[in-house]
Design a protein around this motif. Structure first.
Motif, PDB file in Angstrom:
ATOM      1  N   ILE A 191       0.830  -1.193   0.000  1.00 52.51           N
ATOM      2  CA  ILE A 191       0.000   0.000   0.000  1.00 52.51           C
ATOM      3  C   ILE A 191       0.870   1.251   0.000  1.00 52.51           C
ATOM      4  O   ILE A 191       2.079   1.187   0.216  1.00 52.51           O
ATOM      5  CB  ILE A 191      -0.974   0.035   1.198  1.00 52.51           C
ATOM      6  CG1 ILE A 191      -0.211   0.217   2.527  1.00 52.51           C
ATOM      7  CG2 ILE A 191      -1.840  -1.208   1.228  1.00 52.51           C
ATOM      8  CD1 ILE A 191      -1.124   0.530   3.701  1.00 52.51           C
ATOM      9  N   HIS A 248      -6.653  -0.175  -2.533  1.00 50.32           N
ATOM     10  CA  HIS A 248      -6.937   1.155  -2.015  1.00 50.32           C
ATOM     11  C   HIS A 248      -7.936   1.126  -0.863  1.00 50.32           C
ATOM     12  O   HIS A 248      -7.999   2.065  -0.079  1.00 50.32           O
ATOM     13  CB  HIS A 248      -7.471   2.069  -3.123  1.00 50.32           C
ATOM     14  CG  HIS A 248      -6.393   2.704  -3.934  1.00 50.32           C
ATOM     15  ND1 HIS A 248      -5.762   2.054  -4.967  1.00 50.32           N
ATOM     16  CD2 HIS A 248      -5.813   3.924  -3.855  1.00 50.32           C
ATOM     17  CE1 HIS A 248      -4.854   2.850  -5.507  1.00 50.32           C
ATOM     18  NE2 HIS A 248      -4.862   3.998  -4.850  1.00 50.32           N
ATOM     19  N   MET A 273      -8.823   0.424   2.543  1.00 47.90           N
ATOM     20  CA  MET A 273      -8.126   0.083   3.779  1.00 47.90           C
ATOM     21  C   MET A 273      -8.901  -0.924   4.616  1.00 47.90           C
ATOM     22  O   MET A 273      -8.315  -1.698   5.373  1.00 47.90           O
ATOM     23  CB  MET A 273      -7.850   1.343   4.599  1.00 47.90           C
ATOM     24  CG  MET A 273      -6.839   2.284   3.960  1.00 47.90           C
ATOM     25  SD  MET A 273      -5.178   1.531   3.771  1.00 47.90           S
ATOM     26  CE  MET A 273      -5.221   1.062   2.030  1.00 47.90           C
ATOM     27  N   ARG A 329      -1.347   0.090  11.490  1.00 48.43           N
ATOM     28  CA  ARG A 329      -2.460   1.003  11.765  1.00 48.43           C
ATOM     29  C   ARG A 329      -2.020   2.213  12.593  1.00 48.43           C
ATOM     30  O   ARG A 329      -2.463   3.338  12.370  1.00 48.43           O
ATOM     31  CB  ARG A 329      -3.568   0.249  12.516  1.00 48.43           C
ATOM     32  CG  ARG A 329      -4.843   1.055  12.694  1.00 48.43           C
ATOM     33  CD  ARG A 329      -5.818   0.338  13.613  1.00 48.43           C
ATOM     34  NE  ARG A 329      -6.207  -0.947  13.093  1.00 48.43           N
ATOM     35  CZ  ARG A 329      -7.186  -1.137  12.218  1.00 48.43           C
ATOM     36  NH1 ARG A 329      -7.867  -0.098  11.758  1.00 48.43           N
ATOM     37  NH2 ARG A 329      -7.493  -2.360  11.803  1.00 48.43           N
ATOM     38  N   TYR A 352      -0.364   9.261   4.980  1.00 50.14           N
ATOM     39  CA  TYR A 352      -1.743   9.177   4.502  1.00 50.14           C
ATOM     40  C   TYR A 352      -2.582  10.386   4.889  1.00 50.14           C
ATOM     41  O   TYR A 352      -3.385  10.867   4.109  1.00 50.14           O
ATOM     42  CB  TYR A 352      -2.408   7.910   5.043  1.00 50.14           C
ATOM     43  CG  TYR A 352      -2.257   6.720   4.123  1.00 50.14           C
ATOM     44  CD1 TYR A 352      -3.037   6.603   2.974  1.00 50.14           C
ATOM     45  CD2 TYR A 352      -1.347   5.718   4.388  1.00 50.14           C
ATOM     46  CE1 TYR A 352      -2.912   5.525   2.125  1.00 50.14           C
ATOM     47  CE2 TYR A 352      -1.206   4.625   3.549  1.00 50.14           C
ATOM     48  CZ  TYR A 352      -1.991   4.535   2.408  1.00 50.14           C
ATOM     49  OH  TYR A 352      -1.859   3.469   1.576  1.00 50.14           O
ATOM     50  N   PHE A 380      -6.167   5.805  11.202  1.00 46.93           N
ATOM     51  CA  PHE A 380      -7.085   4.905  10.525  1.00 46.93           C
ATOM     52  C   PHE A 380      -8.203   4.542  11.484  1.00 46.93           C
ATOM     53  O   PHE A 380      -7.971   4.299  12.661  1.00 46.93           O
ATOM     54  CB  PHE A 380      -6.380   3.614  10.097  1.00 46.93           C
ATOM     55  CG  PHE A 380      -5.414   3.796   8.970  1.00 46.93           C
ATOM     56  CD1 PHE A 380      -5.862   3.949   7.677  1.00 46.93           C
ATOM     57  CD2 PHE A 380      -4.049   3.806   9.208  1.00 46.93           C
ATOM     58  CE1 PHE A 380      -4.969   4.099   6.627  1.00 46.93           C
ATOM     59  CE2 PHE A 380      -3.143   3.956   8.170  1.00 46.93           C
ATOM     60  CZ  PHE A 380      -3.607   4.108   6.882  1.00 46.93           C
TER      61      PHE A 380
END
Length: 264
Positions: free
Chosen positions: A35, A203, A205, A233, A242, A249
């Protein structure tokens, strides 16, 4: 023991270093997620493993056999299957004929008007369709299938060469949450039963955290983190790449109706 070993992999396009000396491995029976944000080098890495792009530096070894420099068909013959972000099937052929075409390719056989391709290894093709839950639709044309079912057919096609390693490029792209869950649960079952290794990009998650055994994270061509989902995470570098600082997340129960939220 590692089935796929990538060491020092690098690729530049002009003055841009798309992949910068990354190393990782995948064990038999393991799903490894690759990722990263857009431009991280995921597609370049994926396509170097598959033979579509030749690396500038580094090695890619499958069970000790060097893959770097080989063509995609040669890599496929060595036991590497692949599915694509947009499912690739022959819409004019039936479900079972699509799988038979893959078996013909694997056997390197040519057919004439006196030797019907439609008869070639039909039983084996049906057995593969049974494994992905599509045997009942074997004689339907692919053009009439729901997209989730096309993805299952593509998975059966990818299994036709009895792969040691399966490469899955955005396997759940375009699928509804229930279909995503079903496809990845099926993939995980096949991985365990066959002892395959899977390297996949994704993509969503929710899918990654629910099904990956381990994850590697790229940013600007470099590997910035690797580990189990719980470790990734809360990894500070991953959060920063991100979301920037101060966000995380969302933690959701695995395997339960993943949401449609995507991370680009």
């Amino acid at each position: 023991m590692s089935l796929l070993t990538v060491n020092g992999l690098g690729k530049s396009f002009g003055g841009v270093r798309a992949v910068d000396g990354i190393s990782f491995d995948v064990a038999a029976g393991e799903l490894l997620a690759l990722i990263g944000p857009n431009g991280a080098g995921k597609s370049t890495t994926f396509n170097m493993v598959n033979g579509q792009i030749r690396p500038d530096t580094g090695s890619i070894a499958l069970a000790g056999r060097e893959l770097a420099g080989l063509k995609p068909r040669q890599i496929w013959q060595l036991g590497v299957g692949r599915t694509f972000q947009i499912a690739e099937t022959f819409s004019s052929l039936t479900v079972v004929e699509n799988v038979q075409m893959a078996l013909i390719s694997h056997d390197r056989r040519l057919f004439s008007m006196w030797r019907r391709a439609a008869d070639h290894r039909r039983a084996e093709a049906l057995a593969l369709l049974e494994q992905v839950g599509m045997a009942a639709q074997a004689d339907r044309p692919c053009s009439v299938l729901a997209y989730g079912d096309v993805k299952r057919v593509e998975l059966a096609i990818a299994m036709a060469n009895q792969p040691k390693l399966l490469l899955m490029d955005e396997p759940t792209a375009g699928m509804a949450p229930k279909e995503r869950n079903e496809l990845m649960a099926l993939t995980k079952r096949l991985v365990v039963e066959r002892g395959m290794a899977v390297l996949f990009t994704e993509h969503s998650m929710d899918v990654v955290f629910a099904y990956a055994d381990r994850m590697i994270v790229l940013a600007r061509g470099r590997l910035i983190a690797e580990g189990r989902p719980a470790e990734i995470r809360d990894h500070p570098k991953v959060q920063e790449v991100y979301f920037g600082s101060g966000k995380t997340f969302e933690k959701k129960a695995p395997l339960q109706n993943p949401s449609t939220r995507e991370v680009a």
